[in-house]
Design a protein around this motif. Structure first.
Motif, PDB file in Angstrom:
ATOM      1  N   VAL A  56      44.475 -13.638 -18.347  1.00 11.32           N
ATOM      2  CA  VAL A  56      44.580 -14.645 -17.136  1.00 11.32           C
ATOM      3  C   VAL A  56      43.147 -14.946 -17.063  1.00 11.32           C
ATOM      4  O   VAL A  56      42.687 -16.219 -16.581  1.00 11.32           O
ATOM      5  N   THR A  57      42.115 -14.087 -16.909  1.00 11.30           N
ATOM      6  CA  THR A  57      40.518 -14.624 -16.805  1.00 11.30           C
ATOM      7  C   THR A  57      40.303 -15.687 -17.763  1.00 11.30           C
ATOM      8  O   THR A  57      39.579 -16.710 -17.631  1.00 11.30           O
ATOM      9  N   ALA A  58      40.823 -15.377 -19.013  1.00 13.04           N
ATOM     10  CA  ALA A  58      40.363 -16.353 -19.984  1.00 13.04           C
ATOM     11  C   ALA A  58      41.151 -17.720 -20.106  1.00 13.04           C
ATOM     12  O   ALA A  58      40.511 -18.650 -20.568  1.00 13.04           O
ATOM     13  N   GLN A  59      42.213 -17.882 -19.211  1.00 13.26           N
ATOM     14  CA  GLN A  59      42.751 -19.234 -19.118  1.00 13.26           C
ATOM     15  C   GLN A  59      42.011 -20.019 -17.722  1.00 13.26           C
ATOM     16  O   GLN A  59      42.431 -21.014 -17.529  1.00 13.26           O
ATOM     17  N   ILE A  60      41.203 -19.330 -17.323  1.00 12.81           N
ATOM     18  CA  ILE A  60      40.630 -19.845 -15.852  1.00 12.81           C
ATOM     19  C   ILE A  60      39.790 -21.062 -16.476  1.00 12.81           C
ATOM     20  O   ILE A  60      38.994 -20.852 -17.126  1.00 12.81           O
ATOM     21  N   LEU A 162      53.619  -9.081 -24.866  1.00 11.47           N
ATOM     22  CA  LEU A 162      53.307  -9.510 -26.129  1.00 11.47           C
ATOM     23  C   LEU A 162      53.602 -10.962 -26.364  1.00 11.47           C
ATOM     24  O   LEU A 162      52.872 -11.705 -27.215  1.00 11.47           O
ATOM     25  N   LEU A 163      54.765 -11.471 -25.853  1.00 11.58           N
ATOM     26  CA  LEU A 163      55.279 -12.581 -25.951  1.00 11.58           C
ATOM     27  C   LEU A 163      54.294 -13.554 -25.214  1.00 11.58           C
ATOM     28  O   LEU A 163      53.856 -14.727 -25.781  1.00 11.58           O
ATOM     29  N   SER A 164      53.748 -13.304 -24.124  1.00  8.51           N
ATOM     30  CA  SER A 164      52.772 -14.200 -23.509  1.00  8.51           C
ATOM     31  C   SER A 164      51.434 -14.366 -24.430  1.00  8.51           C
ATOM     32  O   SER A 164      50.931 -15.328 -24.580  1.00  8.51           O
ATOM     33  N   GLN A 165      51.176 -13.189 -25.266  1.00  5.32           N
ATOM     34  CA  GLN A 165      49.846 -13.220 -25.869  1.00  5.32           C
ATOM     35  C   GLN A 165      50.254 -14.227 -27.172  1.00  5.32           C
ATOM     36  O   GLN A 165      49.516 -14.956 -27.665  1.00  5.32           O
ATOM     37  N   THR A 166      51.370 -14.260 -27.791  1.00  8.89           N
ATOM     38  CA  THR A 166      51.722 -14.973 -28.919  1.00  8.89           C
ATOM     39  C   THR A 166      51.700 -16.564 -28.520  1.00  8.89           C
ATOM     40  O   THR A 166      51.563 -17.335 -29.405  1.00  8.89           O
ATOM     41  N   LEU A 167      52.216 -16.681 -27.304  1.00  7.29           N
ATOM     42  CA  LEU A 167      52.250 -18.194 -26.753  1.00  7.29           C
ATOM     43  C   LEU A 167      50.746 -18.764 -26.863  1.00  7.29           C
ATOM     44  O   LEU A 167      50.503 -19.982 -27.038  1.00  7.29           O
ATOM     45  N   PHE A 168      49.495 -17.992 -26.551  1.00  5.73           N
ATOM     46  CA  PHE A 168      48.329 -18.340 -26.724  1.00  5.73           C
ATOM     47  C   PHE A 168      47.780 -18.558 -28.096  1.00  5.73           C
ATOM     48  O   PHE A 168      47.263 -19.370 -28.454  1.00  5.73           O
ATOM     49  N   ILE A 169      48.405 -17.623 -28.944  1.00  7.48           N
ATOM     50  CA  ILE A 169      47.647 -17.512 -30.374  1.00  7.48           C
ATOM     51  C   ILE A 169      48.542 -18.726 -30.989  1.00  7.48           C
ATOM     52  O   ILE A 169      47.934 -19.354 -32.043  1.00  7.48           O
TER      53      ILE A 169
END
Length: 203
Positions: A56-60, A162-169
């Motif tokens: 979340v912090t990285a998406q700010i 894990l799914l949330s992380q893959t959406l970013f990757i």
């Protein structure tokens, strides 16, 4: 030369070992496992909190796209599931230890190595269920069912995270995570069928 008392004591000792193993498993089923350190449910919860917070912090400051929104939803859902899983497991004494129990404290510790191997073959269907093992097998089947149910919400939350992380990757990681979740589901179904067969044989 062995005395008659030595001959009759051997079956008694064997019955006592099986009875003690059954008692240990039933006691553990009733009161839960002893957790030294951290439990599996708490470990998954802390992992989701830490890594989810970093995500979340990285998406700010980034553009709020549909993918980012979906990622936030997946993180929140993962946190909700892991929190629920930990709280429910703690309230019902169903926390699973991250650190394995010492061998001497395990339910099957009273059994001889040959008896444990025989029990394992009975579980896998390569050996007929022995009469003296029926009560223990029923207790083990119930323990497996309860433990799987206790860890399920935490696993669901972890896979959502894990799914949330893959959406970013990006691709193909979402497919790999979905495939991993499918493998876990298939293995759980196989284990459930195995214990159902064991229960049917132990009746």
């Amino acid at each position: 030369m062995s005395s008659p008392s030595d001959v009759t004591s051997q079956p008694d000792d064997e019955d006592r070992r099986w009875a003690e193993a059954t008692h240990r498993d039933q006691h553990q089923l009733k009161h839960g496992r002893r957790v030294r350190g951290i439990s599996n449910q708490l470990a998954l919860l802390l992992l989701v909190i830490l890594c989810g917070g970093l995500t979340v912090t990285a998406q700010i400051g980034t553009a709020f796209t549909p993918v980012v929104a979906l990622q936030f939803v997946a993180v929140i859902a993962g946190l909700a599931f892991t929190t629920h899983g930990y709280r429910k497991a703690k309230q019902t004494s169903r926390l699973l230890p991250q650190i394995p129990q010492p061998r001497a404290d395990r339910p099957l510790a009273p059994l001889l190595p040959s008896e444990r191997r025989s029990l394992n073959r009975q579980v896998h269907g390569s050996e007929a269920v022995a009469p003296r093992a029926k009560t223990l097998l029923r207790a083990l089947a119930k323990s497996a069912e309860v433990n799987n149910r206790a860890i399920l919400p935490s696993l669901v939350g972890f896979f959502l995270f894990l799914l949330s992380q893959t959406l970013f990757i990006g691709w193909p990681w979402p497919i790999l995570i979905a495939a991993s979740a499918l493998v876990v589901l298939v293995m759980s179904a196989i284990e459930k069928r195995r214990w159902s067969r064991v229960l049917a044989s132990a009746e």
